[in-house]
Design an enzyme around this catalytic site. Structure first.
Site, mmCIF file in Angstrom:
data_model
loop_
_atom_site.group_PDB
_atom_site.id
_atom_site.type_symbol
_atom_site.label_atom_id
_atom_site.label_comp_id
_atom_site.label_asym_id
_atom_site.label_seq_id
_atom_site.Cartn_x
_atom_site.Cartn_y
_atom_site.Cartn_z
ATOM 1 N N HIS A 1 55.910 35.228 46.491
ATOM 2 C CA HIS A 1 54.606 35.631 45.983
ATOM 3 C C HIS A 1 54.711 36.654 44.851
ATOM 4 O O HIS A 1 55.037 37.803 45.063
ATOM 5 C CB HIS A 1 53.765 36.210 47.123
ATOM 6 C CG HIS A 1 52.292 36.231 46.832
ATOM 7 N ND1 HIS A 1 51.352 36.557 47.769
ATOM 8 C CD2 HIS A 1 51.594 35.948 45.696
ATOM 9 C CE1 HIS A 1 50.146 36.482 47.242
ATOM 10 N NE2 HIS A 1 50.274 36.131 45.970
ATOM 11 N N TYR B 1 46.523 37.744 51.367
ATOM 12 C CA TYR B 1 45.092 37.453 51.375
ATOM 13 C C TYR B 1 44.465 38.050 52.634
ATOM 14 O O TYR B 1 44.543 37.478 53.731
ATOM 15 C CB TYR B 1 44.835 35.951 51.326
ATOM 16 C CG TYR B 1 45.449 35.240 50.136
ATOM 17 C CD1 TYR B 1 45.785 35.931 48.965
ATOM 18 C CD2 TYR B 1 45.712 33.874 50.181
ATOM 19 C CE1 TYR B 1 46.349 35.282 47.882
ATOM 20 C CE2 TYR B 1 46.264 33.215 49.096
ATOM 21 C CZ TYR B 1 46.590 33.930 47.950
ATOM 22 O OH TYR B 1 47.149 33.277 46.885
#
Length: 323
Positions: free
Chosen positions: A148, A69
């Site tokens: 992830h 992010y």
């Protein structure tokens, strides 16, 4: 709910990571920190910090971030916002499996900010990623560490990345381990084949996409694995079918928009906002423990926190269940 650890198969509070907090919203909802990592558009550091601070003021105690992010920006901003907050009062989830790189594709110094990330499921990559996250977050531990989005190489992740996660949990560096993916089938494999505590499913446990119910949720129940739901608005169509007609980060189909509009009309008939129902819907399913909702501004935080206490009649839920 409270922060907890333990391997798959444990029961009670140790099964997965529960969301810390003394209020109802703190128990059920977490702040998704992709938006404060410049998702869709840049955000000033001070504005990002203000969003996290507002979440804390409103009782949110679970924060979900990742190196991906903003190539480290989200973690750094979250760390700045929670500096000085009692570390035991918050639950921090971050992720590994992607390496932060600069514009030339070279790895940035550990703890640095880059311009992009690339997949890295190696043991060394996992350890370096976590070290960088700890530095950006300004903490000595992570409560929940997810792998992830390894859907592109589940076999490789099971072989190299999962053992590294287990090692970190055994050492006490992280309390709980999990996997976050936007597709149910590969995530169900991790539930069945890896000693994870919790998994995060994005976009597949929503009012218009319930594919997580087919395989993932039943498997999670059987293996004692907790589930966190993310992507509850399917990228926008369930938040604002007209103003943000997107599904999985792409323009929604006419059928998806029409379905969302039908759900919106059903909610309006009961005086309920569609996004408030969409955010709470996953909590009606076992073994979903929490919902992560992204927010970019304090006003967006206020909206989803206020929605957590809105009365939703059973008759509306029944109509929404029918789609």
């Amino acid at each position: 709910m409270s922060a907890g650890g333990g391997s798959s198969g444990d029961s009670g509070a140790a099964s997965g990571t529960r969301v810390a907090g003394s209020t109802a919203v703190g128990d059920a909802f977490g702040l998704g920190c992709a938006p404060i990592g410049n998702l869709y558009r840049p955000l000033a550091d001070d504005d990002a910090v203000a969003t996290v601070e507002r979440a804390l003021e409103r009782g949110i105690r679970f924060f979900d971030t990742a190196p991906h992010y903003g190539a480290g920006a989200s973690e750094q901003r979250l760390g700045r916002a929670i500096a000085g907050v009692d570390r035991d009062a918050v639950v921090i989830a971050t992720k590994v499996g992607r390496r932060v790189v600069d514009a030339d594709g070279a790895a940035v110094p550990v703890g640095g900010i880059g311009t992009d990330t690339v997949a890295d499921l190696s043991r060394d990559g996992i350890l370096r990623s976590l070290e960088g996250s700890l530095r950006r977050l300004g903490t000595d531990r992570v409560d929940l560490l997810h792998l992830h989005d390894p859907h592109h190489d589940v076999d490789g992740a099971l072989r190299t990345a999962v053992p590294a996660l287990v090692e970190l949990r055994d050492q006490g560096v992280v309390r709980s381990i999990g996997v976050g993916i936007g597709w149910s089938a590969p995530l169900a494999r991790f539930v069945r084949e890896a000693p994870v505590d919790v998994v995060m499913i994005a976009g597949r446990m929503t009012l218009i996409d319930r594919t997580a119910e087919d395989e993932l949720l039943p498997d999670a129940i059987r293996h004692g694995v907790g589930v966190i739901a993310a992507g509850v608005f399917n990228s926008g169509v369930l938040a604002d079918p007209v103003g943000a007609p997107y599904f999985d980060y792409k323009p929604a189909s006419d059928e998806q928009v029409e379905r969302a509009l039908r759900l919106q009309r059903a909610c309006a008939a009961y005086g309920v906002a569609l996004p408030h129902a969409a955010a709470r819907f996953p909590l009606r399913r076992e073994p979903v423990e929490a919902v992560v909702v992204g927010a970019r501004t304090p006003a967006e935080v206020d909206d989803f926190v206020d929605g957590a206490s809105v009365e939703i009649p059973d008759a509306l839920w029944q109509e929404l269940e029918r789609g």
